[in-house]
Write a protein that holds these residues in place. Structure first.
Motif, PDB file in Angstrom:
ATOM      1  N   ALA A  86      44.132  66.334 -18.424  1.00 60.99           N
ATOM      2  CA  ALA A  86      44.011  64.968 -18.933  1.00 60.99           C
ATOM      3  C   ALA A  86      43.592  64.004 -17.827  1.00 60.99           C
ATOM      4  CB  ALA A  86      45.345  64.529 -19.535  1.00 60.99           C
ATOM      5  N   LYS A  87      44.041  64.299 -16.578  1.00 59.17           N
ATOM      6  CA  LYS A  87      43.841  63.316 -15.525  1.00 59.17           C
ATOM      7  C   LYS A  87      42.767  63.682 -14.518  1.00 59.17           C
ATOM      8  CE  LYS A  87      47.882  60.854 -16.267  1.00 59.17           C
ATOM      9  NZ  LYS A  87      49.219  60.760 -15.683  1.00 59.17           N
ATOM     10  N   ILE A  88      42.177  64.896 -14.668  1.00 58.90           N
ATOM     11  CA  ILE A  88      41.183  65.292 -13.676  1.00 58.90           C
ATOM     12  C   ILE A  88      40.022  64.316 -13.681  1.00 58.90           C
ATOM     13  CG2 ILE A  88      40.035  66.928 -15.229  1.00 58.90           C
ATOM     14  CD1 ILE A  88      40.427  67.354 -11.428  1.00 58.90           C
ATOM     15  N   GLY A  89      39.792  63.730 -14.850  1.00 57.28           N
ATOM     16  CA  GLY A  89      38.759  62.701 -14.936  1.00 57.28           C
ATOM     17  C   GLY A  89      39.036  61.568 -13.963  1.00 57.28           C
ATOM     18  N   ASN A  90      40.326  61.227 -13.810  1.00 56.94           N
ATOM     19  CA  ASN A  90      40.707  60.178 -12.862  1.00 56.94           C
ATOM     20  C   ASN A  90      40.269  60.517 -11.453  1.00 56.94           C
ATOM     21  OD1 ASN A  90      41.879  58.638 -14.716  1.00 56.94           O
ATOM     22  ND2 ASN A  90      43.995  59.104 -14.162  1.00 56.94           N
ATOM     23  N   PHE A  91      40.420  61.834 -11.122  1.00 60.05           N
ATOM     24  CA  PHE A  91      40.081  62.246  -9.763  1.00 60.05           C
ATOM     25  C   PHE A  91      38.601  62.017  -9.507  1.00 60.05           C
ATOM     26  CE2 PHE A  91      39.064  65.671  -6.645  1.00 60.05           C
ATOM     27  CZ  PHE A  91      39.840  65.182  -5.613  1.00 60.05           C
ATOM     28  N   VAL A  92      37.780  62.453 -10.460  1.00 56.58           N
ATOM     29  CA  VAL A  92      36.341  62.275 -10.315  1.00 56.58           C
ATOM     30  C   VAL A  92      36.005  60.786 -10.283  1.00 56.58           C
ATOM     31  CG1 VAL A  92      34.099  62.784 -11.318  1.00 56.58           C
ATOM     32  CG2 VAL A  92      35.940  64.463 -11.455  1.00 56.58           C
ATOM     33  N   SER A  93      36.622  60.050 -11.221  1.00 55.18           N
ATOM     34  CA  SER A  93      36.274  58.633 -11.282  1.00 55.18           C
ATOM     35  C   SER A  93      36.844  57.876 -10.093  1.00 55.18           C
ATOM     36  CB  SER A  93      36.770  58.017 -12.589  1.00 55.18           C
ATOM     37  OG  SER A  93      38.152  57.792 -12.529  1.00 55.18           O
ATOM     38  N   TYR A  94      37.902  58.445  -9.467  1.00 53.57           N
ATOM     39  CA  TYR A  94      38.430  57.814  -8.258  1.00 53.57           C
ATOM     40  C   TYR A  94      37.335  57.743  -7.198  1.00 53.57           C
ATOM     41  CZ  TYR A  94      41.728  56.627  -4.567  1.00 53.57           C
ATOM     42  OH  TYR A  94      42.388  55.983  -3.555  1.00 53.57           O
ATOM     43  N   PHE A  95      36.599  58.872  -7.069  1.00 55.09           N
ATOM     44  CA  PHE A  95      35.533  58.868  -6.068  1.00 55.09           C
ATOM     45  C   PHE A  95      34.400  57.938  -6.489  1.00 55.09           C
ATOM     46  CE2 PHE A  95      37.894  62.547  -4.859  1.00 55.09           C
ATOM     47  CZ  PHE A  95      37.858  62.468  -3.488  1.00 55.09           C
ATOM     48  N   ASP A  96      34.233  57.814  -7.794  1.00 56.50           N
ATOM     49  CA  ASP A  96      33.245  56.847  -8.269  1.00 56.50           C
ATOM     50  C   ASP A  96      33.704  55.446  -7.886  1.00 56.50           C
ATOM     51  OD1 ASP A  96      31.162  55.669  -9.797  1.00 56.50           O
ATOM     52  OD2 ASP A  96      32.653  55.303 -11.379  1.00 56.50           O
ATOM     53  N   ARG A  97      35.000  55.166  -8.102  1.00 57.86           N
ATOM     54  CA  ARG A  97      35.506  53.816  -7.837  1.00 57.86           C
ATOM     55  C   ARG A  97      35.487  53.464  -6.355  1.00 57.86           C
ATOM     56  NH1 ARG A  97      41.012  54.266 -10.500  1.00 57.86           N
ATOM     57  NH2 ARG A  97      40.320  56.371 -10.980  1.00 57.86           N
ATOM     58  N   ILE A  98      35.864  54.454  -5.479  1.00 61.76           N
ATOM     59  CA  ILE A  98      35.915  54.081  -4.066  1.00 61.76           C
ATOM     60  C   ILE A  98      34.524  53.870  -3.491  1.00 61.76           C
ATOM     61  CG2 ILE A  98      38.130  55.222  -3.642  1.00 61.76           C
ATOM     62  CD1 ILE A  98      36.697  57.409  -2.180  1.00 61.76           C
ATOM     63  N   PHE A  99      33.497  54.320  -4.211  1.00 64.32           N
ATOM     64  CA  PHE A  99      32.155  54.040  -3.727  1.00 64.32           C
ATOM     65  C   PHE A  99      31.512  52.868  -4.469  1.00 64.32           C
ATOM     66  CE2 PHE A  99      32.569  58.437  -2.115  1.00 64.32           C
ATOM     67  CZ  PHE A  99      32.341  58.150  -0.780  1.00 64.32           C
TER      68      PHE A  99
END
Lengths: 282, 302
Positions: free
Chosen positions: B67-80
């Motif tokens: 459910a949350k792996i998307g967060n991990f990917v989007s985390y890298f999207d957000r920090i960039f």
């Protein structure tokens, strides 16, 4: 013992100028290096706000803390601590295994004798290096943001940060493997996949198993600290007890960690020797 | 190979054994393989059981993960992504807005690791001769030294830092001391392992001149091990730079403080900027120490 006659000494000096008459550059090399290191050291002490007073006051405090730590005593929280220790061990075992499982296929891409082209190998290596450049604690913080506080974040943090180390170590193991077996498979008409499965893997698996066990051991240590940022395990308890200055509990927890690490150490070195024979793991 | 006739080769390569002999051999082979497979299957089963137990212990929940792996990917999207919504590299000035401050903190991080490693190495240099089997002056002293080193390296440096921050106050001093103690333990062990492998003949030679223990160490052992010691110390320095980068998490100086604030307060683009700076620093230190080690060992080892 008597002195050498002067004539002998002169002859010796003439014959070995490199020993008796070293040029100033080579004689001054080491002292200069030591002086430079010392100068940087003193600059560092100054820059990092070291002072005898602070040192003295701190050591005094530390002495008190150590006195207060004796005797180690868990109070009523022993069951909690044992559960936390179990959690820490679980984090270490699971994180390391996950890392190894992910690293194995990637390490093939980073090994020179499997992927001859620099085009793939170079970026894969740099990718692994950057993952290794980020400390486990930082990964733990990132994963806490994703899956929330708790040991699961710790497992993922260890898995990701060891993925980098394993990728590098495994690819080195592949590179140092004997090529003759691979050639043998090729000569018998095997496909490249056969070469890896029957030529390389049997040579590399014991090495990998050894490294896996070694990392489980060292990750027991890492797993104790990721709790400090909230990723579960005994570190959480330890950090809390330090913050509330419960020194007897702190010393008990530290002892517990030391015993657990020593136990894992003993078990894993046994297993390691059973797998690879009496050889040191590099 | 082509000038051999095919039939020649076959005649050399294959000699068929009589049927009974072959059957016995085959049987033995099968049994050996079966035993090996059984052992493998058993160890695999034990390993899987251990892993399952660990998964329960670590509260692994694949559902959360999925459910949350998307967060991990989007985390890298957000920090960039900058606060304005643009990609970070579109405006490096904005991305690295705190460049000077961060660079100074990185300098502090490297300095913490340098001072800590050097102090630890000096202490380890003194202690390892006492802890090594072949050079220990007294058996009981050796046991004391070994236990002390073990204590120093088993307790993680960040735990020392937590305690020292309370004793010595917030700031890089606690970090330096923590790294120094941990390095003493780690280097002391590695150093004494080198010393245990030295050639003892020079020691006998020096002792024969009537020299004391210290002179023996200085003139017979040290010259043999100095390069190895320096190599390990450099490696430890490299490791400690990584360690010092998180000392700030507990208030013990360096870049970690900035990083933890950025992560906790969701200053996304700062996270990526600081992480990149840390990775770059670690790279530079890696390459630098690798180069020095290469020169120390004269290119035979790196």
């Amino acid at each position: 013992m008597s002195e050498l006659p002067t004539s002998d000494l002169r002859a010796l000096k003439a014959r070995y100028p490199a020993v008796f008459d070293r040029p100033a550059s080579s004689r001054l090399g080491v002292p200069t290096l030591i002086l430079a290191a010392l100068a940087l050291f003193i600059f560092g002490l100054n820059e990092l706000e070291f002072s005898p007073q602070r040192m003295w006051a701190g050591l005094n405090q530390l002495g008190w803390f150590v006195l207060l730590m004796i005797p180690p005593d868990p109070g009523a929280s022993l069951p909690t601590y044992l559960a936390a220790m179990g959690e820490t061990l679980s984090i270490a075992v699971l994180g390391t295994t996950l890392a190894a499982a992910m690293a194995l296929p990637v390490s093939l891409l980073a090994a020179r004798n499997i992927v001859p082209t620099n085009l793939v190998r170079f970026p894969v290596r740099r990718f692994l290096d950057s993952i290794r450049g980020v400390d486990t604690l930082i990964w733990a913080l990132v994963w806490i943001n994703v899956v929330g506080l708790g040991p699961f974040a710790g497992v993922l943090a260890i898995a990701v940060s060891d993925f980098g180390s394993f990728g590098k170590l495994f690819s080195e193991a592949f590179e140092t493997a004997d090529q003759k077996q691979v050639e043998g498979i090729r000569a018998a008409g095997g496909t490249p996949l056969h070469e890896i499965r029957f030529g390389l893997l049997p040579q590399v698996l014991p090495v990998i198993a050894g490294q896996l066990l070694y990392f489980i051991e060292s990750n027991t240590r890492s797993a104790t600290i990721i709790g400090i940022v909230g990723a579960g395990g005994i570190g959480l308890q330890l950090a809390e007890q330090i913050r509330v200055l419960e020194w007897q509990k702190v010393s008990f927890l530290i002892l517990m960690i030391m015993v657990a690490v020593a136990a894992i150490d003993a078990i894993s070195s046994r297993l390691r020797f059973a797998i690879i024979g009496r050889r040191a793991v590099v | 190979m082509s000038h051999f006739g095919k039939s020649d080769l076959m005649a050399v390569a294959i000699s068929v054994l009589p049927e009974q002999q072959l059957a016995a051999l085959n049987d033995g082979y099968r049994r050996a393989v079966a035993r090996k497979r059984l052992r493998f299957a058993l160890s695999a089963a034990i390993a899987v059981a251990a892993l399952l137990a660990a998964a329960v212990g670590a509260e692994v929940d694949p559902a959360t993960f999925v459910a949350k792996i998307g967060n991990f990917v989007s985390y890298f999207d957000r920090i960039f992504t900058l606060e304005s919504g643009a990609r970070v590299w579109s405006d490096p000035g904005e991305w690295f807005w705190g460049f000077h401050k961060w660079l100074a903190l990185l300098g502090e991080t490297v300095l913490i690791s340098y001072v800590g490693t050097l102090s630890g190495a000096v202490l380890a240099l003194v202690l390892n001769f006492v802890a090594a089997k072949n050079t220990a002056p007294q058996p009981w002293l050796r046991i004391v030294a070994m236990r002390y080193l073990e204590f120093c390296r088993t307790v993680p440096d960040i735990v020392f830092a937590l305690i020292f921050v309370i004793a010595f106050g917030l700031g890089p001093m606690a970090g330096v001391l923590a790294i120094a103690i941990h390095s003493t333990g780690a280097l002391g062990k590695q150093f004494s392992e080198i010393v245990e492998n030295v050639d003892m003949k020079p020691v006998e030679g020096v002792r024969a001149t009537g020299a004391g223990w210290i002179s023996c160490m200085r003139f017979a052992v040290l010259p043999q091990v100095a390069a190895g010691f320096a190599g390990y110390a450099l490696l430890r320095f490299e490791i400690n730079v990584r360690g010092a980068s998180v000392m700030g998490f507990v208030g013990a100086g360096g870049i970690g403080q900035e990083l933890v604030v950025a992560i906790r307060k969701f200053y996304y683009s700062d996270v990526s900027a600081i992480l990149l700076l840390i990775i770059a620093t670690v790279f530079v230190i890696d390459i630098g120490t690798g180069w020095v080690r290469g020169r120390l060992f004269g290119g035979e080892r790196t």
